[in-house]
Design a protein around this motif. Structure first.
Motif, PDB file in Angstrom:
ATOM      1  N   LYS A 137      -4.598  -9.578   2.469  1.00 58.22           N
ATOM      2  CA  LYS A 137      -6.025  -9.792   2.186  1.00 58.22           C
ATOM      3  C   LYS A 137      -5.908  -9.040   0.321  1.00 58.22           C
ATOM      4  N   ARG A 138      -5.315  -9.602  -0.345  1.00 56.12           N
ATOM      5  CA  ARG A 138      -6.234  -9.209  -1.540  1.00 56.12           C
ATOM      6  C   ARG A 138      -7.540  -9.154  -2.039  1.00 56.12           C
ATOM      7  N   THR A 139      -7.538  -7.618  -2.620  1.00 51.29           N
ATOM      8  CA  THR A 139      -9.211  -7.716  -2.431  1.00 51.29           C
ATOM      9  C   THR A 139      -9.571  -7.658  -3.481  1.00 51.29           C
ATOM     10  N   ASP A 187      -7.998  -7.112  -8.673  1.00 53.14           N
ATOM     11  CA  ASP A 187      -6.998  -6.561  -9.153  1.00 53.14           C
ATOM     12  C   ASP A 187      -6.127  -5.105  -8.485  1.00 53.14           C
ATOM     13  N   VAL A 220      -5.141  -3.838  -2.327  1.00 56.56           N
ATOM     14  CA  VAL A 220      -4.306  -4.795  -1.047  1.00 56.56           C
ATOM     15  C   VAL A 220      -4.782  -4.053   0.543  1.00 56.56           C
ATOM     16  N   CYS A 246      -4.055   0.800  -3.464  1.00 58.49           N
ATOM     17  CA  CYS A 246      -4.729   0.813  -4.490  1.00 58.49           C
ATOM     18  C   CYS A 246      -4.680   1.707  -5.469  1.00 58.49           C
TER      19      CYS A 246
END
Length: 114
Positions: A2-4, A6, A9, A25
């Motif tokens: 899940k890419r949260t 820019d 992830v 991060c």
């Protein structure tokens, strides 16, 4: 996966019969403006709050902060073997660790100053 955002992830891994969540991060650098830093930490706090307490969580990446050697009041999250002085970004890291009952694993082992 899940890419949260820019800069973050979250990946769930199934290892040895257990689910482990890894959050990678890239925090804003010390020279970035406060709005960008606050947005990152709000997103980080939101993502961490969505992970169940009983799940394993490993956070890696470049958090662009120094937690320092001092551990007074943070003995549960800081092992006392950090390097140098805690900076503002390090204070945010410590606050996050305390809030989510996380630990700075690298501070539990002595390192060379260089």
């Amino acid at each position: 996966m899940k890419r949260t955002s820019d800069t973050a992830v979250v990946v769930k891994l199934y290892l040895h019969g257990k689910i482990s969540q890894h959050c990678e991060c890239l925090a804003p650098q010390a020279g970035c403006d406060e709005v960008e830093k606050m947005a990152f930490w709000e997103e980080m706090n939101l993502q961490l709050s969505e992970i169940p307490v009983e799940k394993r969580l490993i956070i890696g990446g470049d958090m662009n902060g120094h937690v320092g050697r001092t551990r007074e009041g943070t003995e549960k999250v800081h092992g006392g073997w950090g390097v140098g002085e805690r900076n503002d970004e390090g204070k945010r890291l410590v606050d996050c660790a305390v809030s989510f009952d996380l630990a700075f694993v690298c501070t539990w082992f002595e390192k060379k100053e260089n």
